[in-house]
Design an enzyme around this catalytic site. Structure first.
Site, mmCIF file in Angstrom:
data_model
loop_
_atom_site.group_PDB
_atom_site.id
_atom_site.type_symbol
_atom_site.label_atom_id
_atom_site.label_comp_id
_atom_site.label_asym_id
_atom_site.label_seq_id
_atom_site.Cartn_x
_atom_site.Cartn_y
_atom_site.Cartn_z
ATOM 1 N N HIS A 60 76.713 33.694 60.607
ATOM 2 C CA HIS A 60 75.648 32.679 60.637
ATOM 3 C C HIS A 60 74.334 33.316 61.088
ATOM 4 C CE1 HIS A 60 74.685 28.177 61.562
ATOM 5 N NE2 HIS A 60 73.659 28.805 61.013
ATOM 6 N N ARG A 64 65.537 35.199 56.973
ATOM 7 C CA ARG A 64 64.181 34.749 56.623
ATOM 8 C C ARG A 64 63.585 35.387 55.370
ATOM 9 N NH1 ARG A 64 64.995 30.324 59.443
ATOM 10 N NH2 ARG A 64 64.569 30.460 61.687
ATOM 11 N N ASN A 94 68.777 29.108 53.419
ATOM 12 C CA ASN A 94 67.556 28.300 53.564
ATOM 13 C C ASN A 94 66.308 29.156 53.743
ATOM 14 O OD1 ASN A 94 68.356 29.080 56.180
ATOM 15 N ND2 ASN A 94 67.376 27.293 57.114
ATOM 16 N N ASP A 151 72.828 24.965 55.147
ATOM 17 C CA ASP A 151 72.531 25.033 56.583
ATOM 18 C C ASP A 151 71.033 24.961 56.864
ATOM 19 O OD1 ASP A 151 73.047 25.472 59.398
ATOM 20 O OD2 ASP A 151 72.159 27.443 59.065
ATOM 21 N N HIS A 178 76.381 22.079 58.189
ATOM 22 C CA HIS A 178 75.479 21.790 59.309
ATOM 23 C C HIS A 178 75.606 20.294 59.570
ATOM 24 C CE1 HIS A 178 71.402 22.106 61.349
ATOM 25 N NE2 HIS A 178 71.372 20.840 61.003
ATOM 26 N N ASP A 306 73.969 32.036 64.990
ATOM 27 C CA ASP A 306 72.914 31.195 64.411
ATOM 28 C C ASP A 306 71.550 31.822 64.717
ATOM 29 O OD1 ASP A 306 71.539 29.204 63.102
ATOM 30 O OD2 ASP A 306 71.913 27.646 64.593
ATOM 31 N N PHE A 324 62.897 24.512 65.886
ATOM 32 C CA PHE A 324 64.211 24.732 66.485
ATOM 33 C C PHE A 324 64.677 26.162 66.212
ATOM 34 C CE2 PHE A 324 64.083 20.170 65.481
ATOM 35 C CZ PHE A 324 64.575 19.600 66.646
ATOM 36 N N GLY A 325 65.374 26.764 67.190
ATOM 37 C CA GLY A 325 66.041 28.031 66.914
ATOM 38 C C GLY A 325 65.730 29.137 67.889
#
Length: 428
Positions: A60, A64, A94, A151, A178, A306, A324-325
């Site tokens: 996971h 980018r 994504n 996801d 997700h 993640d 988020f992240g």
């Protein structure tokens, strides 16, 4: 180069042993353990006092690329992975544009040709991650997609999800989900609990996760296939997954180090530092304890990072505006060792199972074992080394971690991929 990794304690769940032994690597392949003889010209790596285990596998990762290379690239993500002891990473779909066609799957492989570690792409479930129409799943599978996932976006349409599971079953690949109900979570910034009450921020209830997991387990009964649940966070989810497994269903799941370690009250105690903002959000202490129990009893199959890099100018905003992240590749192993192995919650062999053997098994990747004939993907780990998390030293292009300044025990000292040393700590 051919290598003899000598005197380390081998920890390999795939072979069920944990003992001091030597590993001979010839032409990028594990030739033998405790060889009777060693060919001329072999370089010796002294692993005395170290642990030697199959290279970690992270299923996971958000690399980018394409589209947001200022945050991370496949190359920099692979460098971060190698520094963290990972020899295989699986990248999510994504990106911008998303990995929703065969050409884009091939693009990832092309960009990964010079990567430090093995890189496998996940293809999108739906075109443009829109949740409206299935993507070209068969074409992506033929081009090397190892799973399918939207996801970052939950699959809200149950009919689409049912069809995706059925189609992926025909392709013998899993769907990675997700699980956050987009309506229940709409506008949410933090777990719906004590911290939300203190802050006045809109909360995301636990049921946003459990309702989606319940739905998808029910859909799995209709469609067949394999369902892998990403970043599980709440007690109710653990129980649903446990019951599904007891019923013999093809359900697996993962948890992140940050959900195992942090709670919504850590967000408050940090002064609402946006580096503590993740999706799903950090949950309650009761939820965290349930995750730890599931880690021990085998309900949780894998630990995944993640890894979600964001640039400083994006994270350096008020909590409710920041994305988020967090990044995780370079801290995950030491966090797990320090907080769970050192404290006796899990054993070293269980740690390797969670971070290497089982992730590889879930996606049927050629990794997670030091058996003879396997590609020589190997991590050498010093269990006694101490170090402080300094984001400025990360190989990742992004620095968004809530663990800055934390002293950890246990550090990767060498990472080998296909018989090539791709990372070596300066302390070695």
């Amino acid at each position: 180069m051919n290598y003899l990794i000598k005197g380390g304690k081998i920890v390999d769940p795939s072979q069920g042993f944990e003992r001091i032994a030597d590993i001979l690597v010839v032409d990028g392949i594990i030739e033998s353990i405790d060889p009777d003889s060693v060919p001329d010209g072999v370089e010796t790596i002294d692993a005395s006092g170290k642990l030697v285990f199959p290279g970690l596998v992270d299923i996971h990762v958000h690399a980018r690329e394409p589209g947001e290379e200022y945050k991370e690239t496949i190359e920099t993500a692979s460098m971060a992975a190698a520094a963290g002891g990972f020899t295989t990473i699986v990248t999510m779909a994504n990106t911008k544009p998303p990995i929703d066609t065969a050409d884009r799957v091939r693009f990832v492989y092309e960009r990964a040709e010079n990567a430090s570690v093995h890189v496998y792409p996940v293809g999108a479930v739906s075109k443009e991650l829109s949740g409206e129409q299935l993507a070209e799943m068969a074409d992506m599978a033929e081009s090397g997609a190892v799973a399918f996932s939207d996801d970052g976006n939950p699959i809200a349409n149950p009919e689409l999800m049912r069809n995706a599971l059925a189609y992926a079953d025909q392709l013998d690949l899993p769907i990675l989900v997700h699980e956050v109900d987009p309506v229940l979570a709409s506008g949410g910034q933090i777990h719906e609990g004590e911290a939300a009450s203190i802050s006045g921020l809109r909360g995301i209830p636990s049921q946003a996760e459990t309702a989606m997991i319940f739905r998808d387990i029910e859909l799995l009964k209709l469609s067949g296939g394999r369902l892998h649940i990403q970043h599980v966070t709440v007690e109710g989810s653990v129980e649903l997954i446990r019951q599904a497994k007891l019923a013999g269903m093809a359900v697996t799941c993962e948890v992140t180090p940050h959900h195992l370690l942090l709670t919504d009250m850590d967000v408050v105690n940090s002064g609402f530092d946006s580096n503590f903002k993740v999706m799903p959000p950090l949950r309650s202490e009761r939820d965290r304890q349930a995750l730890l129990e599931a880690l021990v009893d085998g309900t949780i199959d894998a630990i995944a990072t993640d890894h979600a890099p964001h640039a400083l100018h994006e994270k350096d905003n008020p909590f409710e505006i920041a994305p988020f992240g967090i990044v995780g590749l370079e801290t995950a192993l030491s966090l797990v060792w320090t907080n769970f192995v050192e404290k006796g919650i899990i054993s070293p062999i269980r740690m390797v199972e969670l971070m290497s053997t089982m992730p590889a098994k879930i996606l049927e990747l050629p990794a997670g074992s030091l058996a003879k004939g396997m590609v020589a993907d190997i991590t050498v780990f010093d269990p006694d080394a101490r170090w402080v998390v300094k984001p400025e030293n990360f190989y990742s292009r992004s620095r968004n971690t809530p663990f800055e300044g934390l002293e950890l025990k246990g550090k990767v000292v060498l990472t080998m991929v296909a018989g090539e040393i791709v990372y070596k700590s300066q302390t070695v």
